[in-house]
Every structure is written in C-alpha cells, then in structure tokens.
Design an enzyme around this catalytic site. Sequence first.
Site, PDB file in Angstrom:
ATOM      1  N   GLU A  66       0.836  -1.200   0.000  1.00 55.58           N
ATOM      2  CA  GLU A  66       0.000   0.000   0.000  1.00 55.58           C
ATOM      3  C   GLU A  66       0.873   1.252   0.000  1.00 55.58           C
ATOM      4  OE1 GLU A  66      -3.692   0.229   2.346  1.00 55.58           O
ATOM      5  OE2 GLU A  66      -2.787   1.981   3.328  1.00 55.58           O
ATOM      6  N   TYR A  88      -6.789   6.973  -0.254  1.00 56.41           N
ATOM      7  CA  TYR A  88      -7.705   8.068  -0.621  1.00 56.41           C
ATOM      8  C   TYR A  88      -7.946   8.855   0.660  1.00 56.41           C
ATOM      9  CZ  TYR A  88     -11.685   9.670  -3.616  1.00 56.41           C
ATOM     10  OH  TYR A  88     -12.551  10.364  -4.437  1.00 56.41           O
ATOM     11  N   HIS A  94      -8.048   3.088  -3.826  1.00 59.74           N
ATOM     12  CA  HIS A  94      -8.953   3.261  -2.684  1.00 59.74           C
ATOM     13  C   HIS A  94     -10.078   4.209  -3.078  1.00 59.74           C
ATOM     14  CE1 HIS A  94      -6.354   1.849   0.919  1.00 59.74           C
ATOM     15  NE2 HIS A  94      -5.952   1.262  -0.201  1.00 59.74           N
ATOM     16  N   ARG A 122     -15.740   3.000   3.724  1.00 65.02           N
ATOM     17  CA  ARG A 122     -16.680   4.057   4.112  1.00 65.02           C
ATOM     18  C   ARG A 122     -15.974   5.399   4.118  1.00 65.02           C
ATOM     19  NH1 ARG A 122     -18.219   4.988  10.214  1.00 65.02           N
ATOM     20  NH2 ARG A 122     -16.314   6.248   9.951  1.00 65.02           N
ATOM     21  N   ALA A 128     -24.851   5.142   1.640  1.00 65.27           N
ATOM     22  CA  ALA A 128     -25.020   5.153   3.094  1.00 65.27           C
ATOM     23  C   ALA A 128     -24.047   4.241   3.814  1.00 65.27           C
ATOM     24  CB  ALA A 128     -26.458   4.758   3.451  1.00 65.27           C
ATOM     25  N   TYR A 170     -11.380  -5.299  10.841  1.00 66.91           N
ATOM     26  CA  TYR A 170     -10.771  -4.814  12.081  1.00 66.91           C
ATOM     27  C   TYR A 170     -10.692  -5.933  13.119  1.00 66.91           C
ATOM     28  CZ  TYR A 170     -11.310  -0.204  10.063  1.00 66.91           C
ATOM     29  OH  TYR A 170     -11.199   0.881   9.234  1.00 66.91           O
ATOM     30  N   HIS A 216     -13.571  -2.073  15.153  1.00 70.77           N
ATOM     31  CA  HIS A 216     -13.524  -0.687  14.673  1.00 70.77           C
ATOM     32  C   HIS A 216     -13.816   0.245  15.843  1.00 70.77           C
ATOM     33  CE1 HIS A 216     -14.696   2.985  12.551  1.00 70.77           C
ATOM     34  NE2 HIS A 216     -14.102   2.494  11.476  1.00 70.77           N
ATOM     35  N   LYS A 255     -20.476  -6.933   3.350  1.00 71.66           N
ATOM     36  CA  LYS A 255     -19.568  -6.479   2.290  1.00 71.66           C
ATOM     37  C   LYS A 255     -19.278  -7.610   1.301  1.00 71.66           C
ATOM     38  CE  LYS A 255     -17.074  -3.257   5.361  1.00 71.66           C
ATOM     39  NZ  LYS A 255     -15.759  -2.978   5.996  1.00 71.66           N
TER      40      LYS A 255
END
Length: 294
Positions: A18, A50, A78, A108, A126, A148, A152, A168
């Site tokens: 990354e 991003y 991203h 998100r 949303a 996570y 999270h 997801k």
Amino acid sequence: MSLKDIAQRDRPIRVSFEFFPPKTAEMEEQLWTSIKRLAPLSPSFVSVTYGAGGSTRDRTHATVKRLVQETGLKTAAHLTCVAAPKSEVNEVIREYWHAGVRDIVALRGDMPVAGTPYAHHPEGYASTPELITGIRSIADFEVSVSCYPERHPESPSLEHDLDLLKQKVEAGATRAIAQFCFSNETLARFRDRADRWGINVPILPGLMPTTNFKGIARMAGRCGASVPTWLAGLYEGLDNDPESRRIVASAVMAEQVSDLYAKGFDQFHFYTLNQADLTYATCRILGLTPKENP
C-alpha cells in the site's frame, strides 16, 4: 517458526503493498523510488490510499493512473463514499475504469474534520456494502474491503464488525485487508471467527513498520489498534537513535510474518508508508526473490 523453516516453506506466499499519494516533488521521488524497488517482488496487487472526505482524489487518481500505465502492476484504487453524492462517487468509479484500473478498495471513509461523528451524504452511499453494490453495477471491478481484528473504534462490538464484513462480501467483495495489528493470536482468532461467520474470502494481515514508533502509537490510538507493552519497551531510549530503531523494526516484522505464516496465513499486505527498505527486507525473509535486479 524459524527463518530457516520459512525459507523451506511448502506453501506459496503472496504479498501486496500500500502506498499513499505524494504531496510534494520530493515525496513523489521517494514514492517512485520505493515502487521501483518493490515491483520486482511481483506483488499480487498494490493499492493507493484516498484521503478523508476524498481530499486526495486528484493525487490518488494521478498516482493510480501512472502505476497502471508505467509499471504493469495490478493496481487497486482506494475509494470512499463519505461526504460525496452518488453521482460524484460514480464519476470517480468510471474514471478509474477508463484509466485501466480493475481493482478498488472500497471504504466508508473518515469525515473531513477529524473526530466528527460519521454521517453519510444525504444523496450519497449510506454504507460500504451499498458502495460495493454501486461499484459492481458500473463495471466488473474486483473489490477489496477493510476489516478490524480488534474492533472498529466506532463499532459497538466485534460481532457487529463481523456482520458488516459479511454484508460487504455478500455485496461482492473478494478479499478483506486487516487493520494493522501487533497480536498474531488476535489476527488468527478473527480469521477463524470470520470463517465460522460464513465469510469465505481471504483475510490479509496488515503489516505496519514500527520504525517511527511514536507516530505508529498515535495512529494506533486513532484506529483502535492496541500497542503491546513489550513492543513499547523495545523502543525505550531510542528516540535519537534511528539506526537502532530500524534494526528493531526489522526484527519485529520478521518475527511477526514468520509466526503468522506458522498460523496458516500466506497472504500479507504491507503498509509501506512509501518507504521500501523494511518491506523489501521482510519479503526476502519470506523467501520472495526479485524477478529482475531492483
């Protein structure tokens, strides 16, 4: 698992890297020096971050486009859905497709003002599952998502996180990249719970270099990752000793990947921080050799 055992491994290992889009000409040079050094290790993919609220949109797009055009590396862009209407997000998705990008890391995202409670745009996506559905309706991207292992920071429970991760995947995600975590036992337990939850995509441990330990500790506090006492102790008294910090960071990451491999992981995602040396050395420890002289 010893380094000798890793060198004689019987399972293939895949890695991904990354990067973040550079802000200055000097950072741009450092980024591309790192990419040129790491590219010969043949990563499964590389990704470009991003910024909060889409704040690095143009720089992310420019970096992604150059990676696709000049390196041939499989590049994942991203994309966040916070603070933007669907029409704007969809425009970015189409721009990526036209630029030759076929992979997106769907997130998100964070609010533009740090610490502000999350609220989606009234005309926007949303949630991440809804964003994934939107991406897949526009073009046949491969979609990665985050997960996570330690919960999270805004989530009420790990069970809530697992439910969201399953949504997801059901929306079309094909891999999950884990937030960095320094407890291998926690990563393994999360993977096993995800499997029992019916989540059937690879979970890639996120590996974070700890050379700048104080900076990583601050980052960990913001994203819900714990920093074990033993790790903090390794860096005591090394604030003005960067060479020793690099040696310690190398040892920490080498031990982490060897133990994760012993626990059954064979895909690793490196948060490079746009620096190549520690990631490159760790990949060599994993037995990866460059396809050409870097």
